[in-house]
Design a protein around this motif. Structure first.
Motif, PDB file in Angstrom:
ATOM      1  N   LEU A   1       0.834  -1.212   0.000  1.00  0.00           N
ATOM      2  CA  LEU A   1       0.000   0.000   0.000  1.00  0.00           C
ATOM      3  C   LEU A   1       0.867   1.259   0.000  1.00  0.00           C
ATOM      4  CD1 LEU A   1      -2.924  -0.758   2.468  1.00  0.00           C
ATOM      5  CD2 LEU A   1      -3.160   0.149   0.160  1.00  0.00           C
ATOM      6  N   ALA A   2       1.915   1.230   0.832  1.00  0.00           N
ATOM      7  CA  ALA A   2       2.820   2.386   0.873  1.00  0.00           C
ATOM      8  C   ALA A   2       3.491   2.582  -0.477  1.00  0.00           C
ATOM      9  CB  ALA A   2       3.867   2.182   1.970  1.00  0.00           C
ATOM     10  N   ALA A   3       3.883   1.478  -1.106  1.00  0.00           N
ATOM     11  CA  ALA A   3       4.519   1.569  -2.426  1.00  0.00           C
ATOM     12  C   ALA A   3       3.540   2.134  -3.456  1.00  0.00           C
ATOM     13  CB  ALA A   3       5.006   0.192  -2.860  1.00  0.00           C
ATOM     14  N   LEU A   4       2.293   1.683  -3.360  1.00  0.00           N
ATOM     15  CA  LEU A   4       1.278   2.180  -4.286  1.00  0.00           C
ATOM     16  C   LEU A   4       1.071   3.679  -4.095  1.00  0.00           C
ATOM     17  CD1 LEU A   4      -0.760   1.166  -6.420  1.00  0.00           C
ATOM     18  CD2 LEU A   4      -2.425   0.964  -4.589  1.00  0.00           C
ATOM     19  N   GLY A   5       0.997   4.111  -2.818  1.00  0.00           N
ATOM     20  CA  GLY A   5       0.836   5.535  -2.536  1.00  0.00           C
ATOM     21  C   GLY A   5       2.005   6.349  -3.063  1.00  0.00           C
ATOM     22  N   GLY A   6       3.217   5.816  -2.869  1.00  0.00           N
ATOM     23  CA  GLY A   6       4.401   6.517  -3.354  1.00  0.00           C
ATOM     24  C   GLY A   6       4.432   6.604  -4.876  1.00  0.00           C
TER      25      GLY A   6
ATOM     26  N   LEU B   1       2.184  14.243   1.663  1.00  0.00           N
ATOM     27  CA  LEU B   1       1.412  14.116   2.901  1.00  0.00           C
ATOM     28  C   LEU B   1      -0.010  13.631   2.620  1.00  0.00           C
ATOM     29  CD1 LEU B   1       2.663  17.257   4.885  1.00  0.00           C
ATOM     30  CD2 LEU B   1       3.150  14.853   5.353  1.00  0.00           C
ATOM     31  N   VAL B   2      -0.582  14.066   1.486  1.00  0.00           N
ATOM     32  CA  VAL B   2      -1.915  13.576   1.115  1.00  0.00           C
ATOM     33  C   VAL B   2      -1.834  12.075   0.813  1.00  0.00           C
ATOM     34  CG1 VAL B   2      -3.724  13.652  -0.636  1.00  0.00           C
ATOM     35  CG2 VAL B   2      -2.785  15.782   0.277  1.00  0.00           C
ATOM     36  N   ALA B   3      -0.808  11.684   0.030  1.00  0.00           N
ATOM     37  CA  ALA B   3      -0.653  10.261  -0.298  1.00  0.00           C
ATOM     38  C   ALA B   3      -0.476   9.436   0.971  1.00  0.00           C
ATOM     39  CB  ALA B   3       0.545  10.072  -1.230  1.00  0.00           C
ATOM     40  N   ALA B   4       0.339   9.945   1.906  1.00  0.00           N
ATOM     41  CA  ALA B   4       0.564   9.226   3.172  1.00  0.00           C
ATOM     42  C   ALA B   4      -0.725   9.166   3.989  1.00  0.00           C
ATOM     43  CB  ALA B   4       1.662   9.921   3.973  1.00  0.00           C
ATOM     44  N   SER B   5      -1.497  10.254   3.969  1.00  0.00           N
ATOM     45  CA  SER B   5      -2.750  10.293   4.734  1.00  0.00           C
ATOM     46  C   SER B   5      -3.745   9.270   4.222  1.00  0.00           C
ATOM     47  CB  SER B   5      -3.381  11.691   4.649  1.00  0.00           C
ATOM     48  OG  SER B   5      -2.518  12.653   5.207  1.00  0.00           O
ATOM     49  N   VAL B   6      -3.714   9.016   2.912  1.00  0.00           N
ATOM     50  CA  VAL B   6      -4.676   8.079   2.323  1.00  0.00           C
ATOM     51  C   VAL B   6      -4.163   6.638   2.425  1.00  0.00           C
ATOM     52  CG1 VAL B   6      -5.809   7.394   0.171  1.00  0.00           C
ATOM     53  CG2 VAL B   6      -5.595   9.821   0.753  1.00  0.00           C
ATOM     54  N   ALA B   7      -2.879   6.419   2.112  1.00  0.00           N
ATOM     55  CA  ALA B   7      -2.368   5.041   2.016  1.00  0.00           C
ATOM     56  C   ALA B   7      -1.968   4.447   3.368  1.00  0.00           C
ATOM     57  CB  ALA B   7      -1.169   5.012   1.064  1.00  0.00           C
ATOM     58  N   LEU B   8      -1.372   5.259   4.236  1.00  0.00           N
ATOM     59  CA  LEU B   8      -0.770   4.688   5.441  1.00  0.00           C
ATOM     60  C   LEU B   8      -1.753   4.255   6.539  1.00  0.00           C
ATOM     61  CD1 LEU B   8       2.514   6.762   5.907  1.00  0.00           C
ATOM     62  CD2 LEU B   8       2.103   4.656   4.630  1.00  0.00           C
TER      63      LEU B   8
ATOM     64  N   ILE C   1     -11.264  -1.093  14.000  1.00  0.00           N
ATOM     65  CA  ILE C   1      -9.938  -0.562  13.667  1.00  0.00           C
ATOM     66  C   ILE C   1      -9.980   0.069  12.270  1.00  0.00           C
ATOM     67  CG2 ILE C   1      -7.559  -1.212  13.081  1.00  0.00           C
ATOM     68  CD1 ILE C   1      -7.508  -3.021  15.431  1.00  0.00           C
ATOM     69  N   VAL C   2     -10.652  -0.607  11.331  1.00  0.00           N
ATOM     70  CA  VAL C   2     -10.782  -0.049   9.973  1.00  0.00           C
ATOM     71  C   VAL C   2     -11.511   1.290  10.034  1.00  0.00           C
ATOM     72  CG1 VAL C   2     -11.850  -0.385   7.714  1.00  0.00           C
ATOM     73  CG2 VAL C   2     -10.708  -2.299   8.845  1.00  0.00           C
ATOM     74  N   ILE C   3     -12.621   1.336  10.794  1.00  0.00           N
ATOM     75  CA  ILE C   3     -13.395   2.584  10.900  1.00  0.00           C
ATOM     76  C   ILE C   3     -12.535   3.685  11.525  1.00  0.00           C
ATOM     77  CG2 ILE C   3     -15.349   3.680  12.104  1.00  0.00           C
ATOM     78  CD1 ILE C   3     -16.765   0.908  11.864  1.00  0.00           C
ATOM     79  N   GLY C   4     -11.847   3.341  12.608  1.00  0.00           N
ATOM     80  CA  GLY C   4     -11.013   4.326  13.295  1.00  0.00           C
ATOM     81  C   GLY C   4      -9.902   4.865  12.404  1.00  0.00           C
ATOM     82  N   MET C   5      -9.265   3.982  11.641  1.00  0.00           N
ATOM     83  CA  MET C   5      -8.165   4.436  10.795  1.00  0.00           C
ATOM     84  C   MET C   5      -8.687   5.197   9.572  1.00  0.00           C
ATOM     85  SD  MET C   5      -5.679   3.774  12.632  1.00  0.00           S
ATOM     86  CE  MET C   5      -4.314   4.307  11.602  1.00  0.00           C
ATOM     87  N   LEU C   6      -9.895   4.830   9.117  1.00  0.00           N
ATOM     88  CA  LEU C   6     -10.505   5.644   8.049  1.00  0.00           C
ATOM     89  C   LEU C   6     -10.766   7.054   8.574  1.00  0.00           C
ATOM     90  CD1 LEU C   6     -13.052   3.256   6.266  1.00  0.00           C
ATOM     91  CD2 LEU C   6     -11.090   4.422   5.235  1.00  0.00           C
TER      92      LEU C   6
ATOM     93  N   SER D   1      -6.892  13.582   8.699  1.00  0.00           N
ATOM     94  CA  SER D   1      -5.589  13.979   8.180  1.00  0.00           C
ATOM     95  C   SER D   1      -5.712  14.826   6.906  1.00  0.00           C
ATOM     96  CB  SER D   1      -4.835  12.677   7.876  1.00  0.00           C
ATOM     97  OG  SER D   1      -3.506  12.829   7.977  1.00  0.00           O
ATOM     98  N   VAL D   2      -6.551  14.347   5.990  1.00  0.00           N
ATOM     99  CA  VAL D   2      -6.737  15.069   4.721  1.00  0.00           C
ATOM    100  C   VAL D   2      -7.402  16.414   4.971  1.00  0.00           C
ATOM    101  CG1 VAL D   2      -7.944  15.025   2.504  1.00  0.00           C
ATOM    102  CG2 VAL D   2      -6.778  12.974   3.319  1.00  0.00           C
ATOM    103  N   LEU D   3      -8.411  16.430   5.865  1.00  0.00           N
ATOM    104  CA  LEU D   3      -9.105  17.683   6.174  1.00  0.00           C
ATOM    105  C   LEU D   3      -8.146  18.692   6.821  1.00  0.00           C
ATOM    106  CD1 LEU D   3     -12.584  16.445   7.506  1.00  0.00           C
ATOM    107  CD2 LEU D   3     -12.070  17.533   5.301  1.00  0.00           C
ATOM    108  N   ALA D   4      -7.275  18.186   7.717  1.00  0.00           N
ATOM    109  CA  ALA D   4      -6.314  19.082   8.372  1.00  0.00           C
ATOM    110  C   ALA D   4      -5.351  19.674   7.348  1.00  0.00           C
ATOM    111  CB  ALA D   4      -5.540  18.315   9.451  1.00  0.00           C
TER     112      ALA D   4
END
Lengths: 353, 230
Positions: free
Chosen positions: A172-177, A199-206, A309-314, A320-323
């Protein structure tokens, strides 16, 4: 019955992979104008691209293969007089079916014959990779202090119990990068713009990559409960060790994401790697708080509710994106401080009594 | 007069809203092995878990070498580093190997690695690289006994330690308990096996429960010290 047990186990693991691949395909084939034939053609023309593409698919399918060869769900069924050939035939059919996206890629890109060959190779390789036994460690560790020992124990829990989640997180990290790199290359971004994109890519993928590790780390701490309670390990050391394990994984994923983006020619590589690593570390710390919440609100505690956990990380991804949208890179720093503020009270929580 | 290693004073524990232990008291002096006997569900495991710092009591106290297991943070840590515990299920995390479990316990306790003689006696070399979730019950028990003996603790808290062990393992356990007792350590051992308790020369305490009553009877002193705590 055999097909239902193995097939359901495989389908549960394959569903999120298929969903993730569908989203990635929309970005790659929709946003950049690339066609399936471009990708398969590149793979056929270059051994390096072919190896990389196949390795990425194997990483994504590793959990599916692991679920299929796991002997525990079929322990009882294997004691019944099933013909071995029947089991192999059913297993082969399921292993072939779960390669759906891979089959589709090669069918659209190169035609039916290529799809048949690619699918058969992928199915066989998936089962072979999943059947490889992990080598036993040769030397006993010498840990100094409880935190290092616990980080070592949690790391082993992730690798040995959910190694596939680790591989999926790296993918996933590789895909985001890669996506961030493509955006940077297509738009000739400035350093400031590249920082926002990474930072947007990291916020979505990580968040999803790290969230998958939060459960095994929290489970490792839970399973060590009586050992740690009876040996005088403080609550603070337990929380610090979990934060270090998860933040470390997040930092590694983030650094990989930033480095891959930089490989596509984005400016200021050191800043990209550092910013993505720091953001990954903050998301890792936050994932511990999410795991604690998922345990406390679980329908059957102390079982950790994976859906929560999925809900929390979503939620972390959205925040993150909003910030970022609201106040730029400073928003990510605010998120990091918030993560630490949410985790710190866990260390001071006392045992009952 | 020698100070006791273990003092349990008026211990009360509730589990699932039900009172399991109520005002239970006992002591164990240096070199003394106390065998806890009683029927299924009488509270033996609960007692040992509370003494070992795993299950919090709602009243009473437990001290080991003068440090309270459930007292202030510093005392809690000191008391727990002075004990070695093997629970009934002998179920440490399955993803660790035998050697990793020993290393983890040594690191948390700040103790040196397990004595090589104890390793040999428990045949832990054969389990060094084996994952715990692939061990038999007896092998897990031996790994847990090894972990409990890291740091030569002043108190051993062993819940049915003979369960699952083969004859050689039980012989080793008897010898190790005798060696620890000779060194001035105490032990609290729950077991259903009277022959095993005879072999380790345990002073027996019977824990019985009727309704909300717990009775402690010292059998070996040939006098009934039954305390009706209702």
């Amino acid at each position: 019955m055999w097909g239902r047990v193995v097939g359901l186990a495989a389908a549960r693991r394959a569903a999120p992979v298929w969903g993730g691949v569908a989203i990635a395909a929309m970005v790659i084939f929709g946003g950049t104008g690339m066609h399936a034939a471009d990708l398969t053609g590149a793979a056929l023309g270059s051994a390096g691209v072919a190896t990389g593409l196949f390795a990425l698919w194997m990483i994504l399918m590793a959990p599916v293969g692991a679920a299929m060869v796991d002997p525990r769900p079929t322990a009882y069924l294997r004691a019944l007089p099933w013909p071995r050939a029947w089991r192999w035939a059913v297993g082969g059919a399921i292993a072939t079916a779960v390669q759906g996206p891979w089959t589709l890629l090669w069918a659209v890109g190169e035609g039916a014959s290529a799809a048949v060959v690619a699918t058969a190779v992928a199915a066989a390789a998936m089962l072979a990779v999943a059947s490889i036994p992990w080598p036993a460690p040769r030397r006993a560790p010498r840990w100094r202090g409880p935190v290092r020992a616990l980080v070592g124990a949690h790391g082993r829990a992730v690798v040995r119990r959910r190694g596939t989640a680790l591989a999926r997180g790296a993918a996933l990290a590789a895909l985001g990068g890669a996506v961030a790199g493509l955006v940077a290359r297509a738009n000739a971004l400035s350093a400031a713009e590249a920082l926002v994109v990474v930072l947007v890519a990291a916020s979505v993928a990580l968040p999803m990559a790290i969230g998958a590790l939060a459960a095994p780390v929290a489970e490792s701490d839970r399973d060590l409960g009586w050992v740690l309670a009876s040996t005088g390990c403080s609550r603070g050391a337990r929380v610090v060790a979990q934060v270090v394990a998860l933040a470390g994984a997040g930092a590694a994923f983030g650094a990989g994401l930033g480095a891959l983006m930089a490989l596509f020619g984005a400016p200021s590589p050191a800043i990209l790697v550092g910013a993505a690593a720091a953001h990954g570390a903050a998301l890792g710390a936050l994932s511990l708080r999410v795991a604690v919440w998922a345990t406390l609100t679980s329908a059957v505690p102390p079982v950790i509710d994976g859906d929560r956990i999925v809900i929390g990380m979503l939620g972390a991804a959205v925040a993150s994106v909003l910030a970022l949208a609201a106040i730029g890179p400073t928003g990510v720093a605010v998120l990091a401080v918030t993560a630490l503020a949410l985790v710190a009270p866990l260390a001071s929580r006392q045992e009952a009594r | 007069m020698t100070a006791p290693v273990l003092v349990v004073d008026g211990l009360g524990v509730k589990r699932g809203g039900r009172r399991v232990l109520d005002g239970l008291s006992l002591t164990a002096g240096p070199g003394e092995i106390v065998g806890i006997v009683g029927g299924n569900g009488c509270g033996k495991t609960t007692l040992l878990a509370a003494v070992a710092g795993v299950l919090a009591p709602d009243r009473g106290g437990v001290t080991i070498d003068g440090a309270s297991v459930w007292g202030p943070e510093r005392e809690r840590i000191a008391a727990r580093r002075a004990l070695g515990y093997v629970p009934e299920g002998a179920d440490p995390p399955g993803h660790l190997t035998g050697d990793e479990l020993l290393a983890l316990v040594a690191a948390v306790k700040g103790a040196p690695p397990l004595d090589s003689e104890v390793r040999t006696r428990l045949d832990l070399g054969a389990l060094a690289a084996a994952r715990i979730d692939r061990m038999s019950l007896g092998q897990r028990r031996r790994a847990c006994l090894g972990a409990a003996l890291v740091g030569a603790p002043r108190l051993l808290v062993l819940d049915e330690p003979d369960n699952g062990l083969d004859a050689g393992g039980i012989d080793a356990l008897v010898e190790l308990l005798a060696a620890r007792a000779a060194a001035g350590a105490a032990a609290l051992v729950a077991s259903h096996d009277a022959h095993f308790l005879d072999r380790i020369k345990a002073r027996r305490l019977s824990v019985a429960r009727g309704q909300a009553v717990v009775q402690v009877v010292d059998l070996t002193r040939d006098q009934t010290q039954a305390r009706d705590l209702s």
